[in-house]
Design an enzyme around this catalytic site. Sequence first.
Site, PDB file in Angstrom:
ATOM      1  N   THR A  42      -6.158   0.827  -1.652  1.00 48.45           N
ATOM      2  CA  THR A  42      -5.345   0.311  -0.544  1.00 48.45           C
ATOM      3  C   THR A  42      -3.937  -0.010  -1.029  1.00 48.45           C
ATOM      4  OG1 THR A  42      -7.318  -0.583   0.523  1.00 48.45           O
ATOM      5  CG2 THR A  42      -5.200  -1.490   1.217  1.00 48.45           C
ATOM      6  N   GLU A  50       5.197   2.467   2.240  1.00 49.24           N
ATOM      7  CA  GLU A  50       6.522   1.862   2.030  1.00 49.24           C
ATOM      8  C   GLU A  50       7.529   2.903   1.547  1.00 49.24           C
ATOM      9  OE1 GLU A  50       7.374  -2.184   0.802  1.00 49.24           O
ATOM     10  OE2 GLU A  50       5.312  -2.259   0.056  1.00 49.24           O
ATOM     11  N   HIS A  76      -7.022  -0.102   6.447  1.00 47.15           N
ATOM     12  CA  HIS A  76      -7.420   1.026   5.591  1.00 47.15           C
ATOM     13  C   HIS A  76      -8.864   1.302   5.955  1.00 47.15           C
ATOM     14  CE1 HIS A  76      -7.443   2.877   1.258  1.00 47.15           C
ATOM     15  NE2 HIS A  76      -7.727   3.760   2.202  1.00 47.15           N
TER      16      HIS A  76
END
Length: 141
Positions: A42, A50, A76
């Site tokens: 994750t 990002e 996730h």
Amino acid sequence: MKLTLQPGLRHAGTLEVLPSMTVSNVSAELKAFADMPPVFATAMMVAFIEATCIECIADHLEEGEHSVGSHINVSHTAATPPGMSVLAEVTLTSVERRMLTFKVEAFDDVGLIGQGSHQRAVIDIDRFNAKIADKAKGSSR
């Protein structure tokens, strides 16, 4: 920020999941992850999202500006083994002064593995670095 930094900007990136990106390999200092299943971490998915957001806005910032993550709200929902590709798709949905909000989604070769939102703040690099240097000098730890 340039006037072109407007809601509606979209960007996509792809990444091959390497063994170094699996949960058990996130960090040698975090021993709790050592015996976890070898699937896309994750933390790596978030970092990839990002990075995709950074790429989305790169051409729309002035020289001396960058952005930093300030909030992430991402699920996730499916595991991805090494060797598969991951696609991140991001859309800039809001620009409020220096705060940017993105809709984010991630897919592997089978389907959706994560989705949510991400906020980034546009910063002046020199001013940001000066504040960090001042903070480091005043650290009491």
